[in-house]
Design an enzyme around this catalytic site. Sequence first.
Site, PDB file in Angstrom:
ATOM      1  N   ARG A 288      -8.058   4.862  -2.569  1.00 29.38           N
ATOM      2  CA  ARG A 288      -8.768   4.684  -1.290  1.00 29.38           C
ATOM      3  C   ARG A 288      -9.850   5.409  -1.266  1.00 29.38           C
ATOM      4  O   ARG A 288     -10.914   5.016  -1.068  1.00 29.38           O
ATOM      5  CB  ARG A 288      -7.758   4.961   0.088  1.00 29.38           C
ATOM      6  CG  ARG A 288      -8.650   4.843   1.320  1.00 29.38           C
ATOM      7  CD  ARG A 288      -9.169   3.625   1.679  1.00 29.38           C
ATOM      8  NE  ARG A 288      -8.023   2.647   1.392  1.00 29.38           N
ATOM      9  CZ  ARG A 288      -8.239   1.226   1.733  1.00 29.38           C
ATOM     10  NH1 ARG A 288      -9.229   0.701   2.375  1.00 29.38           N
ATOM     11  NH2 ARG A 288      -7.195   0.297   1.530  1.00 29.38           N
TER      12      ARG A 288
ATOM     13  N   HIS B 151      -2.062   3.283   2.701  1.00 32.85           N
ATOM     14  CA  HIS B 151      -3.192   2.992   2.752  1.00 32.85           C
ATOM     15  C   HIS B 151      -4.371   3.768   1.831  1.00 32.85           C
ATOM     16  O   HIS B 151      -5.325   3.676   1.244  1.00 32.85           O
ATOM     17  CB  HIS B 151      -3.942   3.157   4.120  1.00 32.85           C
ATOM     18  CG  HIS B 151      -5.233   2.575   4.618  1.00 32.85           C
ATOM     19  ND1 HIS B 151      -6.533   3.081   4.636  1.00 32.85           N
ATOM     20  CD2 HIS B 151      -5.720   1.256   4.590  1.00 32.85           C
ATOM     21  CE1 HIS B 151      -7.461   2.343   4.715  1.00 32.85           C
ATOM     22  NE2 HIS B 151      -6.969   1.263   4.887  1.00 32.85           N
ATOM     23  N   CYS B 152      -3.813   5.207   1.839  1.00 29.45           N
ATOM     24  CA  CYS B 152      -4.418   6.099   0.692  1.00 29.45           C
ATOM     25  C   CYS B 152      -4.501   5.641  -0.496  1.00 29.45           C
ATOM     26  O   CYS B 152      -5.305   6.010  -1.390  1.00 29.45           O
ATOM     27  CB  CYS B 152      -3.886   7.496   0.952  1.00 29.45           C
ATOM     28  SG  CYS B 152      -3.878   8.270   2.519  1.00 29.45           S
ATOM     29  N   LEU B 153      -3.186   5.078  -0.905  1.00 24.95           N
ATOM     30  CA  LEU B 153      -3.117   4.795  -2.403  1.00 24.95           C
ATOM     31  C   LEU B 153      -3.874   3.501  -2.934  1.00 24.95           C
ATOM     32  O   LEU B 153      -3.973   3.181  -3.985  1.00 24.95           O
ATOM     33  CB  LEU B 153      -1.667   4.593  -2.519  1.00 24.95           C
ATOM     34  CG  LEU B 153      -0.848   5.765  -2.444  1.00 24.95           C
ATOM     35  CD1 LEU B 153       0.443   5.430  -2.466  1.00 24.95           C
ATOM     36  CD2 LEU B 153      -0.912   6.556  -3.751  1.00 24.95           C
TER      37      LEU B 153
END
Length: 363
Positions: free
Chosen positions: A109, A354-356
């Site tokens: 992300r 989401h961060c990944l």
Amino acid sequence: MAPLSTSPALSDDFIPAQHGFFFPPEWHPHVATWLSWPHTEASWTSERLPLMLPAYIDFIKAISASEQVCINAHNETVMQTAAQKLTEAGADMSRITLLPHPTNDSWCRDHGPAFLINPDRQERMIVNWGYNAWGGKYPPFDLDDQIPAAIARYRNLPYVTPMTAAGPVIMEGGSVEFNGAGTVLTSRACLLNQNRNAHLSQADIERYLCDYYGVQQVLWVEEGIVGDDTDGHIDDTVRFASEDTVIAAYEANKNDDNYPFLQEIHHELKQMRLLNGKQLTIVELPMPDPIVSDGLRLPASYANFLITNGSVIVPTFRCKQDQTALDLIGQCYPGRAIVGIDSTDIVWGLGSFHCLSQQEPSI
């Protein structure tokens, strides 16, 4: 208008917004979702990595149910390991592409490309923001910083690098949230932090957001949640569900450390007005029970979900609020399957789904 050159790097004076390019909302149809396969101890120790991989693989399988998955693999060994684990888990390898793109860490992300579209010209491009691992916290990050350009070459897409006299503008994908109608949400704690772009004022940052993401309005909240080493990424606190509706993390327990920060965010959201003068509709999303590891409060939040073509993939945390969160998110994204995946071992790395991931929109 003549089409953009597909020789990768555009000149530094190219301003995407002036050419009709913009960053679409996450619910816009995707070509694919991009990930970076975990391979070092930067986020998960050798003991923790095997614990998080089953959920990570479930995440990949859930994405691939409705779109392609492209995975940056550090080297041939990592590529072979990833292919073997995915195959053993029953993943549909026809919907997964592993690419030899060296990385330092797994948080795509933030180090992945920002894809822009211009529907009128039927064109796409990439913004190659600078990346410094959340203010230089986790060196080295040189390989991650090269990922957007590598993906631009792979996709044969032009890219632009926002520059200042001090170097590239630092920007992370988790720090910005878009409604697709000209508005971006972000936080002062992150974007105005001295460890990113110390030489830029708030007005400077807003200009870069408008010029390179193709928005006309920047809305600011102050803080993030406890345990968030990104200095307050918006994707743990507030997400757009539509042009005028946000899902906002909410803590009802006045004794919880997150209570004052999330109360303040809700107060700020209520004061905001969109470009059309409309007030935001706010959906209150509960916070999970605190997750503490080695004395550290981890940034567990249901808001760190990923929207795919056919689903919303939501982190769950083995607590009673899980089902409430899944139900609320389901009401906000009708027509998409709501897929809850246990993120308790993933969030030990200080992020979740989401961060990944970083979506690649279609035109």
